[in-house]
Design a protein around this motif. Structure first.
Motif, PDB file in Angstrom:
ATOM      1  N   VAL A  29     -12.630  15.450  -2.281  1.00 19.10           N
ATOM      2  CA  VAL A  29     -11.356  14.875  -1.859  1.00 19.10           C
ATOM      3  C   VAL A  29     -11.445  14.381  -0.422  1.00 19.10           C
ATOM      4  O   VAL A  29     -11.011  13.277  -0.105  1.00 19.10           O
ATOM      5  N   CYS A  61     -13.451  11.188  -0.332  1.00 20.07           N
ATOM      6  CA  CYS A  61     -12.685  10.050  -0.849  1.00 20.07           C
ATOM      7  C   CYS A  61     -11.644   9.585   0.161  1.00 20.07           C
ATOM      8  O   CYS A  61     -11.453   8.391   0.354  1.00 20.07           O
ATOM      9  N   LEU A  62     -10.979  10.518   0.804  1.00 21.39           N
ATOM     10  CA  LEU A  62      -9.958  10.150   1.781  1.00 21.39           C
ATOM     11  C   LEU A  62     -10.564   9.425   2.977  1.00 21.39           C
ATOM     12  O   LEU A  62      -9.977   8.488   3.506  1.00 21.39           O
ATOM     13  N   PHE A  95     -10.988   5.540   2.793  1.00 17.58           N
ATOM     14  CA  PHE A  95      -9.855   4.643   2.968  1.00 17.58           C
ATOM     15  C   PHE A  95      -9.981   3.828   4.245  1.00 17.58           C
ATOM     16  O   PHE A  95      -9.626   2.672   4.290  1.00 17.58           O
ATOM     17  N   ASN A 127      -6.819   5.278  -4.372  1.00 18.56           N
ATOM     18  CA  ASN A 127      -8.148   5.894  -4.356  1.00 18.56           C
ATOM     19  C   ASN A 127      -8.935   5.629  -5.642  1.00 18.56           C
ATOM     20  O   ASN A 127     -10.001   6.182  -5.831  1.00 18.56           O
ATOM     21  N   MET A 128      -8.386   4.787  -6.535  1.00 20.40           N
ATOM     22  CA  MET A 128      -9.093   4.438  -7.767  1.00 20.40           C
ATOM     23  C   MET A 128      -8.725   3.016  -8.163  1.00 20.40           C
ATOM     24  O   MET A 128      -7.717   2.490  -7.706  1.00 20.40           O
ATOM     25  N   LEU A 174      -3.864   8.876  -5.132  1.00 18.30           N
ATOM     26  CA  LEU A 174      -3.644   8.896  -3.690  1.00 18.30           C
ATOM     27  C   LEU A 174      -3.495   7.474  -3.181  1.00 18.30           C
ATOM     28  O   LEU A 174      -4.280   6.592  -3.535  1.00 18.30           O
ATOM     29  N   ALA A 227      -3.036   5.098   0.347  1.00 15.97           N
ATOM     30  CA  ALA A 227      -3.172   5.051   1.801  1.00 15.97           C
ATOM     31  C   ALA A 227      -2.522   3.774   2.313  1.00 15.97           C
ATOM     32  O   ALA A 227      -2.710   2.703   1.742  1.00 15.97           O
ATOM     33  N   THR A 258      -2.880   1.264   4.900  1.00 14.65           N
ATOM     34  CA  THR A 258      -3.854   0.792   5.885  1.00 14.65           C
ATOM     35  C   THR A 258      -3.229  -0.171   6.890  1.00 14.65           C
ATOM     36  O   THR A 258      -3.924  -0.668   7.772  1.00 14.65           O
ATOM     37  N   ILE A 316      -1.388   8.953   4.185  1.00 16.13           N
ATOM     38  CA  ILE A 316      -1.708   9.067   2.764  1.00 16.13           C
ATOM     39  C   ILE A 316      -0.580   9.793   2.053  1.00 16.13           C
ATOM     40  O   ILE A 316       0.007  10.731   2.585  1.00 16.13           O
TER      41      ILE A 316
END
Length: 187
Positions: free
Chosen positions: A7, A10-11, A14, A26-27, A42, A44, A46, A84
């Motif tokens: 996790v 993956c974070l 971003f 996140n996918m 998740l 984010a 940006t 996030i």
């Protein structure tokens, strides 16, 4: 501990991707397996500014009022800049085919703050746009637990002439939805 490491990894991705992407998931697609209680995604922000995010599932028409067997929680929320937030997708139990995948679309509608007043106070004009990102959501029945290795054997292509145009017809005899990122013709 292994899940926490994944996790965190993956974070951290971003903020490695350059550009003005706005809201980023996140996918690239969501697979909802029959029997799952929920699926989390998740998001984010940006952007360098906060946004309001509205999320829903539809059939691809970008209609928040569409009737589908999925509910998104939190459907509307404030997402500060560079932060996030997780959303949850819940299946309401309505009947879906159990011999093939069903496909829906997860919509992530990003509404920026009102920049109109800022533009009036400055000598340059600005435009503020709302953006809608759509991700495919696949409902996968238990009978289709694993994606087949030889899926390409279930796909056939035919080139047909219709009037003055040539048309490529793709037939998929598998119970899985397939997306192509590229099709190359070799002569």
């Amino acid at each position: 501990m292994k899940r926490l490491t994944v996790v965190v990894a993956c974070l951290s991705l971003f903020w490695l991707i350059p550009g003005k992407t706005g809201i980023m998931a996140n996918m690239t697609r969501v697979i909802y397996h029959q029997g799952d209680k929920e699926r989390s995604v998740l998001l984010a922000n940006t952007n360098k500014y906060p946004v309001i995010v509205q999320s829903w599932v539809d059939h691809g028409e970008a209609d928040p009022q569409a009737k589908t067997p999925f509910v998104v929680l939190a459907s509307i929320f404030h997402l500060p800049a560079q932060k996030i937030q997780a959303i949850r997708i819940v299946y309401n139990g309505d009947h879906l085919p159990d011999d093939r995948e069903s496909v829906f679309w997860l919509n992530l509608y990003e509404i920026p703050p009102n920049l109109h007043q800022q533009a009036l106070n400055q000598d340059n004009a600005k435009i503020s746009l709302a953006m809608n990102t759509q991700l495919k959501l696949f409902y996968r029945p238990k009978e289709l637990a694993d994606f087949p290795v030889k899926l390409a054997d279930k796909i056939t292509f035919t080139l047909q002439q219709k009037d003055q145009e040539w048309v490529l017809i793709c037939k998929n005899s598998s119970p899985f939805h397939i997306s192509f990122s590229q099709i190359v013709f070799d002569s």
